[in-house]
Design a protein around this motif. Structure first.
Motif, PDB file in Angstrom:
ATOM      1  N   GLY A 182     -11.149  49.514  -8.518  1.00 54.01           N
ATOM      2  CA  GLY A 182     -11.756  50.702  -7.923  1.00 54.01           C
ATOM      3  C   GLY A 182     -13.244  50.512  -7.678  1.00 54.01           C
ATOM      4  O   GLY A 182     -13.797  51.031  -6.701  1.00 54.01           O
ATOM      5  N   LEU A 183     -13.892  49.735  -8.526  1.00 56.06           N
ATOM      6  CA  LEU A 183     -15.319  49.448  -8.339  1.00 56.06           C
ATOM      7  C   LEU A 183     -15.542  48.649  -7.051  1.00 56.06           C
ATOM      8  O   LEU A 183     -16.479  48.931  -6.298  1.00 56.06           O
ATOM      9  CB  LEU A 183     -15.870  48.687  -9.546  1.00 56.06           C
ATOM     10  N   PHE A 184     -14.673  47.674  -6.790  1.00 53.52           N
ATOM     11  CA  PHE A 184     -14.804  46.900  -5.548  1.00 53.52           C
ATOM     12  C   PHE A 184     -14.569  47.785  -4.326  1.00 53.52           C
ATOM     13  O   PHE A 184     -15.238  47.631  -3.305  1.00 53.52           O
ATOM     14  CB  PHE A 184     -13.831  45.720  -5.532  1.00 53.52           C
ATOM     15  N   ILE A 185     -13.625  48.705  -4.432  1.00 50.60           N
ATOM     16  CA  ILE A 185     -13.365  49.633  -3.325  1.00 50.60           C
ATOM     17  C   ILE A 185     -14.581  50.545  -3.119  1.00 50.60           C
ATOM     18  O   ILE A 185     -14.998  50.799  -1.984  1.00 50.60           O
ATOM     19  CB  ILE A 185     -12.099  50.475  -3.581  1.00 50.60           C
ATOM     20  N   LEU A 186     -15.162  51.035  -4.200  1.00 52.99           N
ATOM     21  CA  LEU A 186     -16.363  51.867  -4.103  1.00 52.99           C
ATOM     22  C   LEU A 186     -17.505  51.107  -3.423  1.00 52.99           C
ATOM     23  O   LEU A 186     -18.186  51.652  -2.552  1.00 52.99           O
ATOM     24  CB  LEU A 186     -16.802  52.339  -5.492  1.00 52.99           C
ATOM     25  N   LEU A 187     -17.692  49.860  -3.816  1.00 54.87           N
ATOM     26  CA  LEU A 187     -18.776  49.069  -3.237  1.00 54.87           C
ATOM     27  C   LEU A 187     -18.487  48.683  -1.788  1.00 54.87           C
ATOM     28  O   LEU A 187     -19.399  48.321  -1.059  1.00 54.87           O
ATOM     29  CB  LEU A 187     -19.039  47.816  -4.078  1.00 54.87           C
ATOM     30  N   TYR A 188     -17.235  48.759  -1.358  1.00 54.33           N
ATOM     31  CA  TYR A 188     -16.923  48.547   0.057  1.00 54.33           C
ATOM     32  C   TYR A 188     -17.456  49.706   0.881  1.00 54.33           C
ATOM     33  O   TYR A 188     -18.027  49.513   1.949  1.00 54.33           O
ATOM     34  CB  TYR A 188     -15.406  48.416   0.246  1.00 54.33           C
ATOM     35  N   PHE A 189     -17.265  50.926   0.377  1.00 56.00           N
ATOM     36  CA  PHE A 189     -17.692  52.106   1.123  1.00 56.00           C
ATOM     37  C   PHE A 189     -19.147  52.494   0.871  1.00 56.00           C
ATOM     38  O   PHE A 189     -19.789  53.114   1.713  1.00 56.00           O
ATOM     39  CB  PHE A 189     -16.774  53.296   0.812  1.00 56.00           C
ATOM     40  N   LYS A 190     -19.681  52.187  -0.274  1.00 53.61           N
ATOM     41  CA  LYS A 190     -21.083  52.489  -0.617  1.00 53.61           C
ATOM     42  C   LYS A 190     -21.754  51.195  -1.043  1.00 53.61           C
ATOM     43  O   LYS A 190     -21.601  50.726  -2.158  1.00 53.61           O
ATOM     44  CB  LYS A 190     -21.161  53.499  -1.780  1.00 53.61           C
ATOM     45  N   ASN A 191     -22.507  50.602  -0.137  1.00 46.91           N
ATOM     46  CA  ASN A 191     -23.144  49.321  -0.413  1.00 46.91           C
ATOM     47  C   ASN A 191     -24.164  49.463  -1.537  1.00 46.91           C
ATOM     48  O   ASN A 191     -24.991  50.381  -1.538  1.00 46.91           O
ATOM     49  CB  ASN A 191     -23.805  48.795   0.857  1.00 46.91           C
ATOM     50  N   LEU A 210     -12.774  43.576  -0.135  1.00 43.36           N
ATOM     51  CA  LEU A 210     -11.387  44.055  -0.053  1.00 43.36           C
ATOM     52  C   LEU A 210     -10.417  43.035  -0.622  1.00 43.36           C
ATOM     53  O   LEU A 210      -9.453  43.407  -1.316  1.00 43.36           O
ATOM     54  CB  LEU A 210     -11.027  44.395   1.394  1.00 43.36           C
ATOM     55  N   VAL A 211     -10.632  41.747  -0.365  1.00 40.33           N
ATOM     56  CA  VAL A 211      -9.767  40.702  -0.910  1.00 40.33           C
ATOM     57  C   VAL A 211      -9.871  40.684  -2.434  1.00 40.33           C
ATOM     58  O   VAL A 211      -8.852  40.590  -3.133  1.00 40.33           O
ATOM     59  CB  VAL A 211     -10.128  39.331  -0.295  1.00 40.33           C
ATOM     60  N   LEU A 212     -11.090  40.795  -2.955  1.00 41.31           N
ATOM     61  CA  LEU A 212     -11.267  40.852  -4.414  1.00 41.31           C
ATOM     62  C   LEU A 212     -10.572  42.063  -5.015  1.00 41.31           C
ATOM     63  O   LEU A 212      -9.948  41.964  -6.084  1.00 41.31           O
ATOM     64  CB  LEU A 212     -12.755  40.862  -4.764  1.00 41.31           C
ATOM     65  N   ALA A 213     -10.644  43.200  -4.335  1.00 37.96           N
ATOM     66  CA  ALA A 213      -9.970  44.402  -4.821  1.00 37.96           C
ATOM     67  C   ALA A 213      -8.454  44.193  -4.848  1.00 37.96           C
ATOM     68  O   ALA A 213      -7.780  44.601  -5.809  1.00 37.96           O
ATOM     69  CB  ALA A 213     -10.327  45.606  -3.960  1.00 37.96           C
ATOM     70  N   ALA A 214      -7.919  43.550  -3.824  1.00 43.68           N
ATOM     71  CA  ALA A 214      -6.473  43.295  -3.787  1.00 43.68           C
ATOM     72  C   ALA A 214      -6.057  42.333  -4.898  1.00 43.68           C
ATOM     73  O   ALA A 214      -5.027  42.546  -5.560  1.00 43.68           O
ATOM     74  CB  ALA A 214      -6.083  42.740  -2.421  1.00 43.68           C
ATOM     75  N   LEU A 215      -6.850  41.290  -5.126  1.00 42.55           N
ATOM     76  CA  LEU A 215      -6.526  40.334  -6.190  1.00 42.55           C
ATOM     77  C   LEU A 215      -6.596  40.984  -7.566  1.00 42.55           C
ATOM     78  O   LEU A 215      -5.725  40.756  -8.422  1.00 42.55           O
ATOM     79  CB  LEU A 215      -7.470  39.134  -6.122  1.00 42.55           C
ATOM     80  N   VAL A 216      -7.604  41.783  -7.792  1.00 39.36           N
ATOM     81  CA  VAL A 216      -7.750  42.449  -9.089  1.00 39.36           C
ATOM     82  C   VAL A 216      -6.632  43.477  -9.277  1.00 39.36           C
ATOM     83  O   VAL A 216      -6.113  43.647 -10.389  1.00 39.36           O
ATOM     84  CB  VAL A 216      -9.154  43.086  -9.212  1.00 39.36           C
ATOM     85  N   THR A 217      -6.216  44.142  -8.201  1.00 43.54           N
ATOM     86  CA  THR A 217      -5.089  45.083  -8.290  1.00 43.54           C
ATOM     87  C   THR A 217      -3.806  44.343  -8.636  1.00 43.54           C
ATOM     88  O   THR A 217      -3.002  44.824  -9.450  1.00 43.54           O
ATOM     89  CB  THR A 217      -4.933  45.861  -6.965  1.00 43.54           C
ATOM     90  N   ALA A 218      -3.597  43.169  -8.039  1.00 48.53           N
ATOM     91  CA  ALA A 218      -2.409  42.364  -8.370  1.00 48.53           C
ATOM     92  C   ALA A 218      -2.442  41.939  -9.831  1.00 48.53           C
ATOM     93  O   ALA A 218      -1.411  41.964 -10.518  1.00 48.53           O
ATOM     94  CB  ALA A 218      -2.344  41.142  -7.451  1.00 48.53           C
ATOM     95  N   TRP A 219      -3.620  41.592 -10.326  1.00 45.83           N
ATOM     96  CA  TRP A 219      -3.772  41.237 -11.739  1.00 45.83           C
ATOM     97  C   TRP A 219      -3.439  42.440 -12.618  1.00 45.83           C
ATOM     98  O   TRP A 219      -2.790  42.315 -13.650  1.00 45.83           O
ATOM     99  CB  TRP A 219      -5.179  40.739 -11.978  1.00 45.83           C
TER     100      TRP A 219
END
Length: 171
Positions: A38-47, A8-17
């Motif tokens: 979006g890929l990081f968010i997907l991998l959060y919900f689907k390991n 989730l932190v990586l997704a937030a950082l990449v979104t800020a970028w």
């Protein structure tokens, strides 16, 4: 493998970028980077390791599925609740071939944690009913069979349930 919170932190950082790229006027870069978030968010919900283990299990490669599940060192911190349920479900299915006591432990934990799809939950309960039947616990097996029948809305497990009922008559 990353912890679920790190994803989730990586997704937030990449979104800020991505937002920075949009502000700079680089629209295509912003869109591409947003897809990466979006890929990081997907991998959060689907390991990713559980998905790869399911793929190996579909090919009947139990060793390969076990290898992919082995990459998950601490499931309670690395996975969300439903994923942890599927982690235990997969272990239970694989161990039901060799060690039914361990398989029962994993399958009960998977049912307790919950599974996203009803037919997976029905399959887990049907496996538990089979284990209970082999351990001569007919009442528990009957209750689990009834629960599995309610959950199997599309009739995918109908043949297995009929075979179990035939075997239960012999007990």
């Amino acid at each position: 493998m990353f912890n679920k919170n790190i994803k989730l932190v990586l997704a937030a950082l990449v979104t800020a970028w991505s937002v920075y790229e949009f502000i700079q006027g680089h629209i295509m870069n912003g869109i591409s980077i947003l897809l990466l978030a979006g890929l990081f968010i997907l991998l959060y919900f689907k390991n990713e390791f559980i998905l790869l283990a399911f793929l190996q299990l579909r090919k009947q490669n139990f060793e390969g599925a076990q290898k992919w599940l082995g990459y998950i060192k601490n499931p309670s911190t690395a996975l969300i609740r439903k994923q942890e349920g599927y982690y235990n479900y997969l272990h239970g299915i694989m161990l039901s071939q060799t060690n039914i006591t361990q398989a029962e432990k994993y399958l009960k934990k998977a049912v307790k944690l919950g599974l996203a799809m009803d037919h997976d939950l029905a399959m887990a309960k049907l496996q538990l009913a089979g284990i209970a039947m082999t351990k001569r616990r007919k009442r528990e097996a009957t209750n689990l069979m009834a629960e599995a029948k309610k959950l199997d809305k599309h009739g995918m497990l109908k043949e297995q349930m009929q075979m179990m009922k035939q075997q239960m008559k012999k007990i």
